[in-house]
Write a protein that holds these residues in place. Structure first.
Motif, PDB file in Angstrom:
ATOM      1  N   VAL A  67       1.155  -1.206   0.081  1.00  0.00           N
ATOM      2  CA  VAL A  67       0.119  -0.066   0.061  1.00  0.00           C
ATOM      3  C   VAL A  67       0.883   0.998  -0.050  1.00  0.00           C
ATOM      4  CG1 VAL A  67      -1.914  -0.980   0.943  1.00  0.00           C
ATOM      5  CG2 VAL A  67      -0.293   0.291   2.571  1.00  0.00           C
ATOM      6  N   ARG A  68       2.077   1.332   0.307  1.00  0.00           N
ATOM      7  CA  ARG A  68       2.958   2.315   0.300  1.00  0.00           C
ATOM      8  C   ARG A  68       3.881   2.351  -0.946  1.00  0.00           C
ATOM      9  NH1 ARG A  68       5.338   3.320   6.023  1.00  0.00           N
ATOM     10  NH2 ARG A  68       3.317   3.399   7.167  1.00  0.00           N
ATOM     11  N   SER A  69       3.643   1.631  -2.024  1.00  0.00           N
ATOM     12  CA  SER A  69       4.320   1.551  -3.109  1.00  0.00           C
ATOM     13  C   SER A  69       3.390   1.472  -4.618  1.00  0.00           C
ATOM     14  CB  SER A  69       5.453   0.351  -3.112  1.00  0.00           C
ATOM     15  OG  SER A  69       4.833  -0.834  -3.067  1.00  0.00           O
ATOM     16  N   GLN A  70       2.431   0.925  -4.554  1.00  0.00           N
ATOM     17  CA  GLN A  70       1.646   0.796  -5.530  1.00  0.00           C
ATOM     18  C   GLN A  70       0.038   0.716  -5.281  1.00  0.00           C
ATOM     19  OE1 GLN A  70       3.097  -3.285  -6.438  1.00  0.00           O
ATOM     20  NE2 GLN A  70       1.395  -4.205  -5.696  1.00  0.00           N
ATOM     21  N   GLU A  71      -0.625   0.997  -6.305  1.00  0.00           N
ATOM     22  CA  GLU A  71      -2.013   0.882  -6.268  1.00  0.00           C
ATOM     23  C   GLU A  71      -2.730  -0.350  -5.868  1.00  0.00           C
ATOM     24  OE1 GLU A  71      -5.805   3.183  -8.743  1.00  0.00           O
ATOM     25  OE2 GLU A  71      -4.120   2.244  -9.951  1.00  0.00           O
ATOM     26  N   MET A  72      -3.412  -0.258  -4.777  1.00  0.00           N
ATOM     27  CA  MET A  72      -4.168  -1.504  -4.344  1.00  0.00           C
ATOM     28  C   MET A  72      -5.653  -1.322  -4.173  1.00  0.00           C
ATOM     29  SD  MET A  72      -1.642  -3.489  -3.804  1.00  0.00           S
ATOM     30  CE  MET A  72      -2.490  -4.537  -2.509  1.00  0.00           C
ATOM     31  N   PRO A  73      -6.531  -2.431  -4.590  1.00  0.00           N
ATOM     32  CA  PRO A  73      -7.757  -2.261  -4.497  1.00  0.00           C
ATOM     33  C   PRO A  73      -8.206  -1.666  -3.266  1.00  0.00           C
ATOM     34  CG  PRO A  73      -7.223  -4.406  -5.369  1.00  0.00           C
ATOM     35  CD  PRO A  73      -5.706  -3.700  -4.735  1.00  0.00           C
ATOM     36  N   ILE A  74      -7.550  -2.013  -1.990  1.00  0.00           N
ATOM     37  CA  ILE A  74      -8.031  -1.535  -0.648  1.00  0.00           C
ATOM     38  C   ILE A  74      -8.239  -0.031  -0.804  1.00  0.00           C
ATOM     39  CG2 ILE A  74      -6.127  -1.642   0.651  1.00  0.00           C
ATOM     40  CD1 ILE A  74      -9.772  -1.849   1.976  1.00  0.00           C
ATOM     41  N   GLY A  75      -6.892   0.622  -1.473  1.00  0.00           N
ATOM     42  CA  GLY A  75      -6.811   2.006  -1.167  1.00  0.00           C
ATOM     43  C   GLY A  75      -7.926   2.595  -2.266  1.00  0.00           C
ATOM     44  N   ASN A  76      -8.180   2.107  -3.210  1.00  0.00           N
ATOM     45  CA  ASN A  76      -9.398   2.541  -4.147  1.00  0.00           C
ATOM     46  C   ASN A  76     -10.647   2.275  -3.501  1.00  0.00           C
ATOM     47  OD1 ASN A  76      -7.015   1.160  -6.442  1.00  0.00           O
ATOM     48  ND2 ASN A  76      -7.516   3.340  -6.625  1.00  0.00           N
ATOM     49  N   LEU A  77     -10.985   1.230  -2.732  1.00  0.00           N
ATOM     50  CA  LEU A  77     -12.081   1.187  -2.144  1.00  0.00           C
ATOM     51  C   LEU A  77     -12.304   2.266  -1.090  1.00  0.00           C
ATOM     52  CD1 LEU A  77     -14.551  -0.377  -1.610  1.00  0.00           C
ATOM     53  CD2 LEU A  77     -13.253  -1.829   0.210  1.00  0.00           C
ATOM     54  N   LEU A  78     -11.488   2.434  -0.600  1.00  0.00           N
ATOM     55  CA  LEU A  78     -11.587   3.640   0.547  1.00  0.00           C
ATOM     56  C   LEU A  78     -11.721   4.682  -0.146  1.00  0.00           C
ATOM     57  CD1 LEU A  78      -9.033   2.595   3.193  1.00  0.00           C
ATOM     58  CD2 LEU A  78     -11.315   2.278   3.344  1.00  0.00           C
ATOM     59  N   ALA A  79     -10.890   5.179  -1.062  1.00  0.00           N
ATOM     60  CA  ALA A  79     -11.117   6.385  -1.729  1.00  0.00           C
ATOM     61  C   ALA A  79     -12.311   6.463  -2.265  1.00  0.00           C
ATOM     62  CB  ALA A  79     -10.006   6.576  -3.158  1.00  0.00           C
ATOM     63  N   ASP A  80     -12.961   5.385  -2.913  1.00  0.00           N
ATOM     64  CA  ASP A  80     -14.558   5.330  -3.359  1.00  0.00           C
ATOM     65  C   ASP A  80     -15.267   6.015  -2.467  1.00  0.00           C
ATOM     66  OD1 ASP A  80     -13.637   4.921  -5.949  1.00  0.00           O
ATOM     67  OD2 ASP A  80     -14.002   3.019  -6.098  1.00  0.00           O
ATOM     68  N   VAL A  81     -15.131   5.156  -1.030  1.00  0.00           N
ATOM     69  CA  VAL A  81     -16.200   5.661   0.096  1.00  0.00           C
ATOM     70  C   VAL A  81     -16.040   6.884   0.509  1.00  0.00           C
ATOM     71  CG1 VAL A  81     -16.556   4.846   2.412  1.00  0.00           C
ATOM     72  CG2 VAL A  81     -16.074   3.019   0.747  1.00  0.00           C
ATOM     73  N   TYR A  82     -14.817   7.359   0.485  1.00  0.00           N
ATOM     74  CA  TYR A  82     -14.636   8.858   0.862  1.00  0.00           C
ATOM     75  C   TYR A  82     -15.441   9.763  -0.158  1.00  0.00           C
ATOM     76  CZ  TYR A  82     -11.195   7.086   4.297  1.00  0.00           C
ATOM     77  OH  TYR A  82     -10.557   6.385   5.331  1.00  0.00           O
ATOM     78  N   ARG A  83     -14.992   9.540  -1.465  1.00  0.00           N
ATOM     79  CA  ARG A  83     -15.637  10.289  -2.478  1.00  0.00           C
ATOM     80  C   ARG A  83     -17.309  10.317  -2.204  1.00  0.00           C
ATOM     81  NH1 ARG A  83     -15.114   7.765  -7.798  1.00  0.00           N
ATOM     82  NH2 ARG A  83     -17.135   6.836  -6.877  1.00  0.00           N
ATOM     83  N   VAL A  93      -6.357   8.475  -0.910  1.00  0.00           N
ATOM     84  CA  VAL A  93      -6.112   8.008   0.429  1.00  0.00           C
ATOM     85  C   VAL A  93      -4.732   7.698   0.508  1.00  0.00           C
ATOM     86  CG1 VAL A  93      -6.108   6.042   2.119  1.00  0.00           C
ATOM     87  CG2 VAL A  93      -8.360   6.834   0.803  1.00  0.00           C
ATOM     88  N   VAL A  94      -4.092   8.212   1.261  1.00  0.00           N
ATOM     89  CA  VAL A  94      -2.404   7.854   1.530  1.00  0.00           C
ATOM     90  C   VAL A  94      -2.184   6.454   1.933  1.00  0.00           C
ATOM     91  CG1 VAL A  94      -1.567  10.452   1.462  1.00  0.00           C
ATOM     92  CG2 VAL A  94      -1.982   8.954   3.696  1.00  0.00           C
ATOM     93  N   GLY A  95      -1.161   5.682   1.426  1.00  0.00           N
ATOM     94  CA  GLY A  95      -1.071   4.478   1.867  1.00  0.00           C
ATOM     95  C   GLY A  95      -0.655   4.057   3.330  1.00  0.00           C
ATOM     96  N   GLY A  96       0.013   5.159   3.841  1.00  0.00           N
ATOM     97  CA  GLY A  96       0.493   5.205   5.522  1.00  0.00           C
ATOM     98  C   GLY A  96      -0.828   5.228   6.287  1.00  0.00           C
ATOM     99  N   PHE A 150       2.301   7.420  -0.570  1.00  0.00           N
ATOM    100  CA  PHE A 150       1.700   6.773  -1.668  1.00  0.00           C
ATOM    101  C   PHE A 150       0.174   7.235  -1.977  1.00  0.00           C
ATOM    102  CE2 PHE A 150       0.139   4.182  -4.874  1.00  0.00           C
ATOM    103  CZ  PHE A 150       1.011   4.113  -5.783  1.00  0.00           C
ATOM    104  N   PRO A 151      -0.138   7.695  -2.838  1.00  0.00           N
ATOM    105  CA  PRO A 151      -1.638   7.894  -3.112  1.00  0.00           C
ATOM    106  C   PRO A 151      -2.538   7.054  -4.016  1.00  0.00           C
ATOM    107  CG  PRO A 151      -0.432   8.997  -4.916  1.00  0.00           C
ATOM    108  CD  PRO A 151       0.558   8.501  -4.158  1.00  0.00           C
ATOM    109  N   HIS A 152      -3.564   6.647  -3.194  1.00  0.00           N
ATOM    110  CA  HIS A 152      -4.623   5.753  -3.878  1.00  0.00           C
ATOM    111  C   HIS A 152      -5.716   6.723  -4.312  1.00  0.00           C
ATOM    112  CE1 HIS A 152      -2.622   2.283  -2.546  1.00  0.00           C
ATOM    113  NE2 HIS A 152      -2.115   2.686  -1.446  1.00  0.00           N
ATOM    114  N   VAL A 153      -6.026   6.520  -5.397  1.00  0.00           N
ATOM    115  CA  VAL A 153      -7.223   7.427  -5.870  1.00  0.00           C
ATOM    116  C   VAL A 153      -8.493   6.986  -6.064  1.00  0.00           C
ATOM    117  CG1 VAL A 153      -5.567   9.256  -6.867  1.00  0.00           C
ATOM    118  CG2 VAL A 153      -6.733   7.517  -8.241  1.00  0.00           C
ATOM    119  N   SER A 154      -9.695   7.383  -6.024  1.00  0.00           N
ATOM    120  CA  SER A 154     -11.022   6.979  -6.451  1.00  0.00           C
ATOM    121  C   SER A 154     -11.056   6.528  -7.776  1.00  0.00           C
ATOM    122  CB  SER A 154     -12.063   7.889  -6.107  1.00  0.00           C
ATOM    123  OG  SER A 154     -11.777   9.253  -6.634  1.00  0.00           O
TER     124      SER A 154
END
Length: 168
Positions: A67-83, A93-96, A150-154
């Motif tokens: 989650v700190r080096s590449q786009e991951m489904p969990i980051g995208n899921l959380l970003a979608d929920v927030y959006r 959502v930042v990976g950290g 590391f940014p995960h985007v919606s």
């Protein structure tokens, strides 16, 4: 713990403390009245924590290194929920901020799963920014990858970057 404050010259306070450890172990009998109250709350908390929030057909990894080096489904899921929660155009959502270091198996995703991934309370903010500011924020987040920034985007937002290229 006992605290005693003495006023000293110059208006400073100096604390004197004393303490004594009271070990809580199996030699201390359980107080049934307190235990009954605790069981009642535990039942309520367990029901809430096991409530379904989403479902997944694939394992969802929360591996810190990923989650700190590449786009991951969990980051995208959380970003979608927030959006969706804020009615925003995009979310990041930042990976950290994603913890747990484990995989959520296919099936129901519960509040307990989300709480293990996001263990700290945080404040989400909806802000209006220019494209230039967004680009700088994303470049800053990608600098020194892997990193906690590391940014995960919606979904609907395509992020293409060259990690070898200098930011800004």
């Amino acid at each position: 713990v006992t605290l005693a404050f003495d006023k000293r010259a110059g208006g400073h306070l100096r604390a004197k403390t004393s303490s004594r450890l009271i070990e809580i172990n199996s030699t201390i009998p359980e107080n049934e009245a307190v235990a009954a109250v605790a069981r009642g709350y535990k039942t309520q908390v367990d029901a809430l924590m096991n409530s379904p929030l989403a479902s997944t057909s694939v394992p969802i990894s929360t591996s810190t290194s990923l989650v700190r080096s590449q786009e991951m489904p969990i980051g995208n899921l959380l970003a979608d929920v927030y959006r969706d929660r804020f009615g925003a155009d995009i979310a990041m959502v930042v990976g950290g901020s994603i913890r747990a270091g484990r995989a959520i198996e296919p099936g129901t995703v519960t509040l307990a799963d989300i709480s293990s991934m996001l263990p700290w309370p945080g404040n989400l903010q909806k802000v209006l920014i220019t494209g230039r500011v967004l680009r700088r924020a994303l470049e800053h987040a990608l600098a020194n990858t892997p990193s906690s920034r590391f940014p995960h985007v919606s979904s609907g937002f395509k992020l293409v970057y060259d990690i070898q290229k200098a930011p800004y």
